[in-house]
Design a protein around this motif. Structure first.
Motif, PDB file in Angstrom:
ATOM      1  N   LEU A  17     -12.117  -2.120   3.125  1.00  0.00           N
ATOM      2  CA  LEU A  17     -11.597  -0.913   4.507  1.00  0.00           C
ATOM      3  C   LEU A  17     -10.869  -0.015   3.789  1.00  0.00           C
ATOM      4  O   LEU A  17     -10.381  -0.096   2.847  1.00  0.00           O
ATOM      5  CB  LEU A  17     -10.896  -1.513   5.629  1.00  0.00           C
ATOM      6  CG  LEU A  17     -11.766  -2.727   6.179  1.00  0.00           C
ATOM      7  CD1 LEU A  17     -10.902  -3.296   7.306  1.00  0.00           C
ATOM      8  CD2 LEU A  17     -13.031  -2.412   6.913  1.00  0.00           C
ATOM      9  N   GLN A  18     -10.858   1.344   4.288  1.00  0.00           N
ATOM     10  CA  GLN A  18     -10.151   2.638   3.811  1.00  0.00           C
ATOM     11  C   GLN A  18      -8.750   2.314   4.087  1.00  0.00           C
ATOM     12  O   GLN A  18      -7.870   2.804   3.449  1.00  0.00           O
ATOM     13  CB  GLN A  18     -10.867   3.682   4.451  1.00  0.00           C
ATOM     14  CG  GLN A  18     -12.208   4.050   3.844  1.00  0.00           C
ATOM     15  CD  GLN A  18     -12.652   5.386   4.503  1.00  0.00           C
ATOM     16  OE1 GLN A  18     -12.264   5.973   5.489  1.00  0.00           O
ATOM     17  NE2 GLN A  18     -13.785   5.820   4.025  1.00  0.00           N
ATOM     18  N   THR A  19      -8.360   1.286   5.306  1.00  0.00           N
ATOM     19  CA  THR A  19      -7.076   1.268   5.457  1.00  0.00           C
ATOM     20  C   THR A  19      -6.551   0.225   5.081  1.00  0.00           C
ATOM     21  O   THR A  19      -7.379  -0.746   4.500  1.00  0.00           O
ATOM     22  CB  THR A  19      -6.952   1.233   7.174  1.00  0.00           C
ATOM     23  OG1 THR A  19      -7.947   0.128   7.649  1.00  0.00           O
ATOM     24  CG2 THR A  19      -7.376   2.308   7.836  1.00  0.00           C
TER      25      THR A  19
ATOM     26  N   GLU B 113     -14.904   2.986  10.824  1.00  0.00           N
ATOM     27  CA  GLU B 113     -14.860   1.827  10.360  1.00  0.00           C
ATOM     28  C   GLU B 113     -14.021   0.774  11.391  1.00  0.00           C
ATOM     29  O   GLU B 113     -14.119  -0.268  11.629  1.00  0.00           O
ATOM     30  CB  GLU B 113     -14.585   1.618   9.140  1.00  0.00           C
ATOM     31  CG  GLU B 113     -12.952   1.889   8.665  1.00  0.00           C
ATOM     32  CD  GLU B 113     -12.564   1.761   7.188  1.00  0.00           C
ATOM     33  OE1 GLU B 113     -13.463   1.468   6.559  1.00  0.00           O
ATOM     34  OE2 GLU B 113     -11.462   1.592   6.971  1.00  0.00           O
ATOM     35  N   SER B 114     -13.074   1.358  12.115  1.00  0.00           N
ATOM     36  CA  SER B 114     -12.214   0.488  13.138  1.00  0.00           C
ATOM     37  C   SER B 114     -11.686   1.259  14.129  1.00  0.00           C
ATOM     38  O   SER B 114     -12.190   2.593  14.127  1.00  0.00           O
ATOM     39  CB  SER B 114     -10.885   0.087  12.004  1.00  0.00           C
ATOM     40  OG  SER B 114     -10.254   1.212  11.506  1.00  0.00           O
TER      41      SER B 114
ATOM     42  N   TYR C  50      -8.667  -9.930   4.093  1.00  0.00           N
ATOM     43  CA  TYR C  50      -8.765  -8.478   4.363  1.00  0.00           C
ATOM     44  C   TYR C  50      -9.535  -7.638   3.206  1.00  0.00           C
ATOM     45  O   TYR C  50     -10.263  -6.690   3.752  1.00  0.00           O
ATOM     46  CB  TYR C  50      -7.282  -7.748   4.800  1.00  0.00           C
ATOM     47  CG  TYR C  50      -7.441  -6.528   5.215  1.00  0.00           C
ATOM     48  CD1 TYR C  50      -7.405  -6.182   6.704  1.00  0.00           C
ATOM     49  CD2 TYR C  50      -7.152  -5.314   4.552  1.00  0.00           C
ATOM     50  CE1 TYR C  50      -7.509  -5.200   7.277  1.00  0.00           C
ATOM     51  CE2 TYR C  50      -7.202  -4.153   4.894  1.00  0.00           C
ATOM     52  CZ  TYR C  50      -7.402  -3.982   6.407  1.00  0.00           C
ATOM     53  OH  TYR C  50      -7.399  -2.651   6.922  1.00  0.00           O
TER      54      TYR C  50
ATOM     55  N   ASN D 197      -5.677  -1.603  13.755  1.00  0.00           N
ATOM     56  CA  ASN D 197      -6.819  -1.449  13.860  1.00  0.00           C
ATOM     57  C   ASN D 197      -7.916  -2.812  13.881  1.00  0.00           C
ATOM     58  O   ASN D 197      -7.321  -3.642  13.267  1.00  0.00           O
ATOM     59  CB  ASN D 197      -7.278  -0.492  12.611  1.00  0.00           C
ATOM     60  CG  ASN D 197      -6.563   0.611  12.684  1.00  0.00           C
ATOM     61  OD1 ASN D 197      -6.581   1.330  13.633  1.00  0.00           O
ATOM     62  ND2 ASN D 197      -6.488   1.231  11.324  1.00  0.00           N
TER      63      ASN D 197
ATOM     64  N   ASN E 185     -20.485 -10.225   5.424  1.00  0.00           N
ATOM     65  CA  ASN E 185     -19.217 -10.417   5.065  1.00  0.00           C
ATOM     66  C   ASN E 185     -18.667 -11.813   4.932  1.00  0.00           C
ATOM     67  O   ASN E 185     -19.610 -12.671   5.552  1.00  0.00           O
ATOM     68  CB  ASN E 185     -18.117  -9.541   5.814  1.00  0.00           C
ATOM     69  CG  ASN E 185     -18.513  -8.130   5.539  1.00  0.00           C
ATOM     70  OD1 ASN E 185     -17.849  -7.388   4.540  1.00  0.00           O
ATOM     71  ND2 ASN E 185     -18.897  -7.333   6.620  1.00  0.00           N
TER      72      ASN E 185
ATOM     73  N   ILE F 287     -11.918  -4.253  13.925  1.00  0.00           N
ATOM     74  CA  ILE F 287     -13.374  -3.957  13.663  1.00  0.00           C
ATOM     75  C   ILE F 287     -14.425  -4.535  14.326  1.00  0.00           C
ATOM     76  O   ILE F 287     -13.848  -5.695  15.029  1.00  0.00           O
ATOM     77  CB  ILE F 287     -13.663  -4.014  11.931  1.00  0.00           C
ATOM     78  CG1 ILE F 287     -13.555  -5.493  11.720  1.00  0.00           C
ATOM     79  CG2 ILE F 287     -12.768  -3.216  11.173  1.00  0.00           C
ATOM     80  CD1 ILE F 287     -13.827  -5.921  10.215  1.00  0.00           C
TER      81      ILE F 287
ATOM     82  N   HIS G 219     -20.363  -5.755   9.262  1.00  0.00           N
ATOM     83  CA  HIS G 219     -19.402  -4.793   9.755  1.00  0.00           C
ATOM     84  C   HIS G 219     -20.051  -3.632  10.101  1.00  0.00           C
ATOM     85  O   HIS G 219     -21.073  -2.795   9.660  1.00  0.00           O
ATOM     86  CB  HIS G 219     -18.513  -4.320   8.380  1.00  0.00           C
ATOM     87  CG  HIS G 219     -17.415  -3.493   8.819  1.00  0.00           C
ATOM     88  ND1 HIS G 219     -16.788  -2.449   8.187  1.00  0.00           N
ATOM     89  CD2 HIS G 219     -16.967  -2.891  10.216  1.00  0.00           C
ATOM     90  CE1 HIS G 219     -15.814  -1.724   8.754  1.00  0.00           C
ATOM     91  NE2 HIS G 219     -16.099  -2.046  10.191  1.00  0.00           N
TER      92      HIS G 219
ATOM     93  N   PHE H 179     -13.124  -7.023   2.950  1.00  0.00           N
ATOM     94  CA  PHE H 179     -14.052  -5.996   3.804  1.00  0.00           C
ATOM     95  C   PHE H 179     -14.080  -4.791   3.092  1.00  0.00           C
ATOM     96  O   PHE H 179     -14.999  -3.848   3.512  1.00  0.00           O
ATOM     97  CB  PHE H 179     -13.580  -5.897   5.101  1.00  0.00           C
ATOM     98  CG  PHE H 179     -13.706  -7.187   5.993  1.00  0.00           C
ATOM     99  CD1 PHE H 179     -14.813  -7.282   6.571  1.00  0.00           C
ATOM    100  CD2 PHE H 179     -12.792  -8.152   6.236  1.00  0.00           C
ATOM    101  CE1 PHE H 179     -15.150  -8.550   7.424  1.00  0.00           C
ATOM    102  CE2 PHE H 179     -12.897  -9.412   6.720  1.00  0.00           C
ATOM    103  CZ  PHE H 179     -14.146  -9.515   7.420  1.00  0.00           C
TER     104      PHE H 179
END
Length: 240
Positions: free
Chosen positions: A153-155, A191-192, A148, A165, A48, A167, A175, A151
């Motif tokens: 991420l789902q959130t 993931e977090s 952000y 959250n 990342n 990570i 990650h 990454f």
């Protein structure tokens, strides 16, 4: 007699060599096929982005993720709204595992929140002996959102560019988290870790941080054994 001793010494070195190089491979194969929480923490994404060099800490310094095990968070513009979450993170994770020299906490915050972040760190000094592993870095809201998003991420971040959250990133900025079957044989994906939840920090995150730190400790021990064996052989050859 001399020949026997020499033959014995050569066989002994071969045995040590086999144990040194074969055993770690066998161990890895055993644990890599085991269920989660055995030895290694799954990789969710690789290589990342590094923290940009233009993002500075409270001391005006840069922070590097490469070669560090990092707990990465985004505190948002309303820092004091997250102070309880940060305190939970400090008490249940930082104070528990700080001491591993390459372990750090990096919290990203919008420019203009420096004073609030400093006040929070000052409060941490009342309950933590050493805060050298805590870093707040500051950037524009646009840059924070872009970073952000990288990454995947789902959130998502809230309207203040923050999230409760955090990570886990390893030394290659991979990650790490949970993926696959857990101990019960159930599929899971994490993931977090939610800093609002004491149970989440105390159980899942604490276990996963322990796993990744243990992973690097094992790697250090293995490299140390290799160095010792190489030095021993070199010394014997030089003596002969």
């Amino acid at each position: 007699m001399y020949f026997c001793e020499k033959y014995y010494s050569m066989n002994k070195n071969k045995i040590v060599l086999i144990i040194l190089f074969i055993f770690p491979i066998v161990t890895y194969l055993i644990f890599s096929s085991a269920k989660h929480n055995a030895l290694f923490l799954p990789t969710l994404s690789e290589s990342n982005k590094e923290i940009p060099a233009t993002w500075k800490t409270l001391d005006g310094e840069t922070v590097q993720l490469k070669d560090k095990i990092t707990i990465l968070g985004f505190v948002g513009a309303e820092v004091f709204e997250n102070k309880t979450n940060l305190f939970n993170l400090n008490q249940k994770i930082y104070n528990k595992y700080f001491g591993f020299k390459d372990f750090q906490f990096v919290m990203i915050a919008p420019i203009g929140t420096e004073k609030d972040c400093k006040e929070i760190l000052d409060k941490f000094k009342l309950v933590s002996d050493d805060l050298s592993g805590w870093h707040f870095v500051f950037a524009s809201k646009e840059d924070i959102q872009e970073y952000y998003n990288s990454f995947k991420l789902q959130t998502t971040l809230d309207h203040n560019l923050g999230t409760p959250n955090v990570i886990i990133l390893d030394k290659n900025i991979n990650h790490r988290g949970r993926k696959g079957k857990n101990k019960k044989g159930e599929e899971e994906y994490r993931e977090s870790y939610n800093t609002m939840s004491s149970a989440d920090l105390h159980n899942e995150m604490s276990d996963d941080v322990k796993i990744i730190l243990r992973e690097y400790r094992l790697a250090l021990k293995k490299n140390s054994r290799k160095d010792e064996f190489r030095d021993k052989i070199t010394e014997e050859l030089e003596n002969k």
